[in-house]
Design a protein around this motif. Structure first.
Motif, PDB file in Angstrom:
ATOM      1  N   TRP A   3       0.746  -1.336   0.034  1.00 35.68           N
ATOM      2  CA  TRP A   3      -0.024   0.031  -0.028  1.00 35.68           C
ATOM      3  C   TRP A   3       0.724   1.100   0.151  1.00 35.68           C
ATOM      4  N   LEU A   4       1.833   1.277   0.818  1.00 41.36           N
ATOM      5  CA  LEU A   4       2.615   2.350   0.930  1.00 41.36           C
ATOM      6  C   LEU A   4       3.302   2.712  -0.252  1.00 41.36           C
ATOM      7  N   GLU A  11       9.046   3.354   0.177  1.00 37.20           N
ATOM      8  CA  GLU A  11       9.241   1.967   0.943  1.00 37.20           C
ATOM      9  C   GLU A  11       9.010   2.257   2.276  1.00 37.20           C
ATOM     10  N   LYS A  12       8.806   1.194   3.188  1.00 38.91           N
ATOM     11  CA  LYS A  12       8.579   1.372   4.548  1.00 38.91           C
ATOM     12  C   LYS A  12       9.833   1.723   5.221  1.00 38.91           C
ATOM     13  N   PRO A  13       9.990   3.085   5.751  1.00 42.16           N
ATOM     14  CA  PRO A  13      11.032   3.602   6.493  1.00 42.16           C
ATOM     15  C   PRO A  13      11.418   2.647   7.780  1.00 42.16           C
ATOM     16  N   GLN A  14      12.607   2.486   8.155  1.00 43.42           N
ATOM     17  CA  GLN A  14      13.056   1.491   8.966  1.00 43.42           C
ATOM     18  C   GLN A  14      12.223   1.591  10.375  1.00 43.42           C
ATOM     19  N   GLN A  15      12.129   2.728  10.863  1.00 44.28           N
ATOM     20  CA  GLN A  15      11.483   2.979  12.331  1.00 44.28           C
ATOM     21  C   GLN A  15      10.221   3.517  12.138  1.00 44.28           C
ATOM     22  N   ALA A  16       9.411   3.192  11.029  1.00 45.47           N
ATOM     23  CA  ALA A  16       8.077   3.714  10.755  1.00 45.47           C
ATOM     24  C   ALA A  16       7.054   2.939  11.787  1.00 45.47           C
ATOM     25  N   GLU A  33      -3.318  13.828  13.110  1.00 48.65           N
ATOM     26  CA  GLU A  33      -3.746  13.542  11.629  1.00 48.65           C
ATOM     27  C   GLU A  33      -2.588  14.090  10.771  1.00 48.65           C
ATOM     28  N   ARG A  34      -1.707  14.814  11.204  1.00 49.56           N
ATOM     29  CA  ARG A  34      -0.575  15.277  10.402  1.00 49.56           C
ATOM     30  C   ARG A  34       0.770  14.769  11.015  1.00 49.56           C
ATOM     31  N   MET A  35       0.602  13.642  11.538  1.00 45.74           N
ATOM     32  CA  MET A  35       1.899  13.084  12.165  1.00 45.74           C
ATOM     33  C   MET A  35       2.331  11.824  11.182  1.00 45.74           C
ATOM     34  N   GLY A  36       3.592  12.128  10.691  1.00 42.01           N
ATOM     35  CA  GLY A  36       4.356  11.195   9.643  1.00 42.01           C
ATOM     36  C   GLY A  36       4.559   9.767  10.320  1.00 42.01           C
ATOM     37  N   LEU A  37       5.324   8.924   9.471  1.00 39.76           N
ATOM     38  CA  LEU A  37       5.563   7.694   9.946  1.00 39.76           C
ATOM     39  C   LEU A  37       6.567   7.553  11.026  1.00 39.76           C
ATOM     40  N   ASN A  38       7.275   8.439  10.989  1.00 35.27           N
ATOM     41  CA  ASN A  38       8.290   8.655  12.102  1.00 35.27           C
ATOM     42  C   ASN A  38       8.196   9.805  13.204  1.00 35.27           C
ATOM     43  N   GLY A  39       6.820  10.217  13.341  1.00 34.40           N
ATOM     44  CA  GLY A  39       6.871  11.196  14.314  1.00 34.40           C
ATOM     45  C   GLY A  39       6.927  12.468  13.900  1.00 34.40           C
ATOM     46  N   GLU A  40       7.100  12.882  12.796  1.00 33.57           N
ATOM     47  CA  GLU A  40       7.550  14.147  12.017  1.00 33.57           C
ATOM     48  C   GLU A  40       6.224  14.590  11.362  1.00 33.57           C
ATOM     49  N   TYR A  41       6.233  15.771  11.233  1.00 37.02           N
ATOM     50  CA  TYR A  41       5.095  16.791  10.467  1.00 37.02           C
ATOM     51  C   TYR A  41       4.937  16.185   9.137  1.00 37.02           C
ATOM     52  N   VAL A  50      -2.233   4.979   7.603  1.00 32.16           N
ATOM     53  CA  VAL A  50      -3.306   3.823   7.341  1.00 32.16           C
ATOM     54  C   VAL A  50      -2.629   2.844   6.196  1.00 32.16           C
ATOM     55  N   ALA A  51      -2.061   3.516   5.345  1.00 32.67           N
ATOM     56  CA  ALA A  51      -1.496   2.750   4.420  1.00 32.67           C
ATOM     57  C   ALA A  51      -0.639   1.539   4.914  1.00 32.67           C
ATOM     58  N   LEU A  52       0.285   2.185   5.971  1.00 30.44           N
ATOM     59  CA  LEU A  52       1.193   1.246   6.584  1.00 30.44           C
ATOM     60  C   LEU A  52       0.299   0.261   7.487  1.00 30.44           C
ATOM     61  N   ALA A  53      -0.605   0.695   8.084  1.00 28.25           N
ATOM     62  CA  ALA A  53      -1.494  -0.503   8.831  1.00 28.25           C
ATOM     63  C   ALA A  53      -2.210  -1.499   7.988  1.00 28.25           C
ATOM     64  N   PHE A  54      -2.460  -0.919   6.752  1.00 29.47           N
ATOM     65  CA  PHE A  54      -3.081  -2.179   5.860  1.00 29.47           C
ATOM     66  C   PHE A  54      -1.883  -2.960   5.611  1.00 29.47           C
ATOM     67  N   ASP A  55      -0.708  -2.427   5.206  1.00 28.61           N
ATOM     68  CA  ASP A  55       0.474  -3.342   4.633  1.00 28.61           C
ATOM     69  C   ASP A  55       0.860  -4.274   5.979  1.00 28.61           C
ATOM     70  N   GLU A  56       0.762  -3.847   7.306  1.00 26.74           N
ATOM     71  CA  GLU A  56       0.900  -4.571   8.484  1.00 26.74           C
ATOM     72  C   GLU A  56      -0.122  -5.571   8.774  1.00 26.74           C
ATOM     73  N   ASP A  57      -1.136  -5.426   8.220  1.00 30.45           N
ATOM     74  CA  ASP A  57      -2.441  -6.477   8.444  1.00 30.45           C
ATOM     75  C   ASP A  57      -2.200  -7.522   7.539  1.00 30.45           C
ATOM     76  N   SER A  58      -2.066  -8.735   8.012  1.00 34.07           N
ATOM     77  CA  SER A  58      -1.665 -10.011   7.032  1.00 34.07           C
ATOM     78  C   SER A  58      -2.965 -10.467   6.326  1.00 34.07           C
ATOM     79  N   SER A  59      -4.114 -10.102   7.016  1.00 29.88           N
ATOM     80  CA  SER A  59      -5.509 -10.404   6.327  1.00 29.88           C
ATOM     81  C   SER A  59      -5.887  -9.378   4.912  1.00 29.88           C
ATOM     82  N   LEU A  60      -4.989  -8.231   5.129  1.00 27.09           N
ATOM     83  CA  LEU A  60      -5.138  -7.539   3.903  1.00 27.09           C
ATOM     84  C   LEU A  60      -4.083  -7.298   2.926  1.00 27.09           C
ATOM     85  N   THR A  61      -4.469  -7.828   1.688  1.00 24.32           N
ATOM     86  CA  THR A  61      -3.468  -7.479   0.723  1.00 24.32           C
ATOM     87  C   THR A  61      -3.699  -6.203  -0.075  1.00 24.32           C
TER      88      THR A  61
END
Length: 111
Positions: A3-4, A11-16, A33-41, A50-61
């Motif tokens: 998704w991401l 690509e998924k950042p290492q600490q995302a 709602e403006r916080m990025g993948l690593n806590g930045e604006y 949300v895209a990262l959460a979809f990627d991390e959910d094994s039931s969602l392709t």
């Protein structure tokens, strides 16, 4: 492709994280709602997490006919999904992301 990568070209950042802590160097508070993948604006922070959460959910392709956006603190899903069950799962995952106050599925078709 995840998704991401498909939606935001990265690509998924290492600490995302789906629900990161605010970046330490920030003197101003960042709206959830403006916080990025690593806590930045990040203007699209909620949508990316949300895209990262979809990627991390094994039931969602990755469904290449569905897109994730945001309007303020509302997650906007648009496009097409194969079934109501998958859409319901996606809404459930999106609602758990910090900063999401609503999930709009008015632009989603099933089939």
């Amino acid at each position: 492709m995840g998704w991401l990568k498909r939606l935001f070209g990265q690509e998924k950042p290492q600490q995302a994280q789906v629900n990161p802590s605010p970046a330490q160097s920030t003197t101003e508070s960042i709206p959830p709602e403006r916080m990025g993948l690593n806590g930045e604006y990040d203007q699209s922070g909620l949508a990316k997490r949300v895209a990262l959460a979809f990627d991390e959910d094994s039931s969602l392709t990755d469904i290449d006919t569905l897109y994730v956006a945001q309007t303020g603190s509302t997650v906007v899903l648009k496009g097409k999904v194969p079934s109501q069950q998958i859409l319901s799962q996606m809404v459930s995952v999106a609602q758990k992301v910090n900063g999401a106050t609503a999930v709009d599925t008015n632009q989603v078709t099933i089939g």
